[in-house]
Scaffold this motif. Structure first.
Motif, mmCIF file in Angstrom:
data_model
loop_
_atom_site.group_PDB
_atom_site.id
_atom_site.type_symbol
_atom_site.label_atom_id
_atom_site.label_comp_id
_atom_site.label_asym_id
_atom_site.label_seq_id
_atom_site.Cartn_x
_atom_site.Cartn_y
_atom_site.Cartn_z
ATOM 1 N N MET A 1 0.847 -1.199 0.000
ATOM 2 C CA MET A 1 0.000 0.000 0.000
ATOM 3 C C MET A 1 0.877 1.241 0.000
ATOM 4 S SD MET A 1 -2.878 1.136 2.810
ATOM 5 C CE MET A 1 -1.630 1.741 3.931
ATOM 6 N N THR A 2 0.451 2.315 -0.670
ATOM 7 C CA THR A 2 1.165 3.573 -0.640
ATOM 8 C C THR A 2 1.336 4.017 0.800
ATOM 9 O OG1 THR A 2 0.159 4.157 -2.754
ATOM 10 C CG2 THR A 2 1.124 5.939 -1.478
ATOM 11 N N THR A 3 2.558 4.473 1.148
ATOM 12 C CA THR A 3 2.874 4.772 2.538
ATOM 13 C C THR A 3 1.943 5.833 3.116
ATOM 14 O OG1 THR A 3 5.179 4.220 2.072
ATOM 15 C CG2 THR A 3 4.722 5.452 4.091
ATOM 16 N N THR A 4 1.792 6.936 2.420
ATOM 17 C CA THR A 4 0.945 8.016 2.905
ATOM 18 C C THR A 4 -0.009 8.437 1.796
ATOM 19 O OG1 THR A 4 2.788 8.786 4.283
ATOM 20 C CG2 THR A 4 0.932 10.296 4.003
ATOM 21 N N PRO A 5 -1.181 7.839 1.717
ATOM 22 C CA PRO A 5 -2.127 8.232 0.660
ATOM 23 C C PRO A 5 -2.436 9.723 0.757
ATOM 24 C CG PRO A 5 -2.852 6.203 1.720
ATOM 25 C CD PRO A 5 -1.725 6.746 2.540
ATOM 26 N N PRO A 6 -2.289 10.456 -0.315
ATOM 27 C CA PRO A 6 -2.389 11.915 -0.227
ATOM 28 C C PRO A 6 -3.777 12.436 0.107
ATOM 29 C CG PRO A 6 -2.215 11.206 -2.511
ATOM 30 C CD PRO A 6 -1.954 9.993 -1.662
ATOM 31 N N PHE A 7 -4.808 11.658 -0.189
ATOM 32 C CA PHE A 7 -6.171 12.118 0.046
ATOM 33 C C PHE A 7 -6.947 11.170 0.950
ATOM 34 C CE2 PHE A 7 -5.069 13.476 -4.390
ATOM 35 C CZ PHE A 7 -4.816 14.796 -4.077
ATOM 36 N N GLY A 8 -6.255 10.337 1.718
ATOM 37 C CA GLY A 8 -6.907 9.309 2.504
ATOM 38 C C GLY A 8 -7.034 8.032 1.702
ATOM 39 N N ARG A 9 -7.719 7.048 2.290
ATOM 40 C CA ARG A 9 -7.890 5.747 1.631
ATOM 41 C C ARG A 9 -9.300 5.563 1.096
ATOM 42 N NH1 ARG A 9 -7.403 1.231 5.493
ATOM 43 N NH2 ARG A 9 -8.711 2.641 6.701
ATOM 44 N N ALA A 10 -10.287 5.943 1.904
ATOM 45 C CA ALA A 10 -11.692 5.669 1.591
ATOM 46 C C ALA A 10 -12.369 6.960 1.146
ATOM 47 C CB ALA A 10 -12.396 5.089 2.819
#
Length: 296
Positions: A1-10
């Motif tokens: 999974m991307t380490t720090t999703p830029p806009f959240g996950r959900a």
């Protein structure tokens, strides 16, 4: 999974609520946004496909961002759809979205004119250079008629503000190719791919169905992150009848989701023409699929 999703996950591709006579319903938008965030959405995409961007005005788009920002504060990221077939207009929408309080931009390939890839790339770069906001590219060739080709994505990944892709290409190989070779955060734009893309390094999803099942779709990712992949698979499979009813009924997701939200007593209103409201039998099927998921 991307380490720090830029806009959240959900992320929910939120509908744009209208009053019964078709006016923008900002109070309804605030109530729906709060409801979605309370039930697990950590990002809201406004004025995308589901948000009826082709039939809302520039002023309405800005007002929607401002109202939703006021409703959710810093509890969720707000990503504003700004794509149009015209580069100058898209730049103007991007700047207005930044001024209205968006956290990021969703940029679809220019549609109808079907520009070649060098022109698509130049359009994207000009828009990305026009604000300080991070940009998610929206690859949905079935609607635009133009793909953002994998090699174009690989080149654009070097731009400091191009950080993500909403993938509706149905090209799972290309998605994995770009994920493996860039730092772009990949969001599933088709619910049947939510878990599969997440499992190979995706960042999460941008979902139309999240308007009506936000907690369930979030639970799929939570189970996977907890290491219970069997539970994640069961939850994903349980959602498929509702996904099919909403997204594969022969009607746009905007129409089906608005019908179901209305049946559930949540803000929605009618779609704007040329879209028309779902009929009674369709709404009954949607309610049955939703009830089955909730009671599972």
């Amino acid at each position: 999974m991307t380490t720090t999703p830029p806009f959240g996950r959900a992320l929910c591709a939120m509908i744009t609520p209208f009053t019964p006579d078709g006016a923008l319903d900002l109070d309804g938008a605030q109530r729906l946004a709060g409801h979605l965030v309370d039930r697990g959405c950590d990002g809201l995409v406004l004025s995308g496909t589901t948000g009826e961007s082709p039939t809302t005005t520039d002023a309405e788009k800005s007002a929607l961002i401002t109202a939703v920002r006021e409703a959710v504060g810093d509890r969720a990221r707000i990503v504003a759809g700004v794509g149009t077939p015209d580069t100058a207009h898209t730049v103007e929408l991007a700047r207005r979205a930044e001024q209205a309080g968006a956290d990021g931009l969703l940029l679809v390939a220019p549609y109808y004119s079907r520009p070649p890839q060098d022109a698509v790339e130049a359009h994207i770069r000009e828009v990305a250079d026009s604000t300080g906001l991070p940009v998610a590219l929206y690859d949905i060739p079935a609607r635009t008629g133009t793909r953002i080709e994998p090699d174009t994505l690989l080149r654009l990944a070097g731009h400091p503000r191009i950080v993500a892709v909403k993938d509706c290409s149905y090209d799972f190989l290309a998605a994995q190719k770009v994920i493996s070779r860039t730092g772009l955060a990949y969001y599933a734009g088709c619910e049947e791919h939510n878990l599969a893309l997440y499992a190979v390094g995706g960042a999460g999803y941008v979902s139309t169905v999240a308007n009506v099942a936000p907690d369930h779709l979030r639970a799929v990712l939570d189970a996977f992150d907890a290491g219970d992949t069997a539970l994640a698979a069961r939850l994903q499979q349980a959602a498929i009848p509702l996904v099919e009813a909403v997204m594969a009924s022969g009607l746009p997701g905007t129409v089906t989701v608005k019908a179901l939200l209305t049946a559930l007593g949540l803000p929605a209103g009618p779609p704007r023409p040329p879209l028309r409201p779902a009929d009674g039998p369709t709404t009954d099927r949607l309610r049955a699929a939703h009830a089955a998921l909730v009671s599972a």
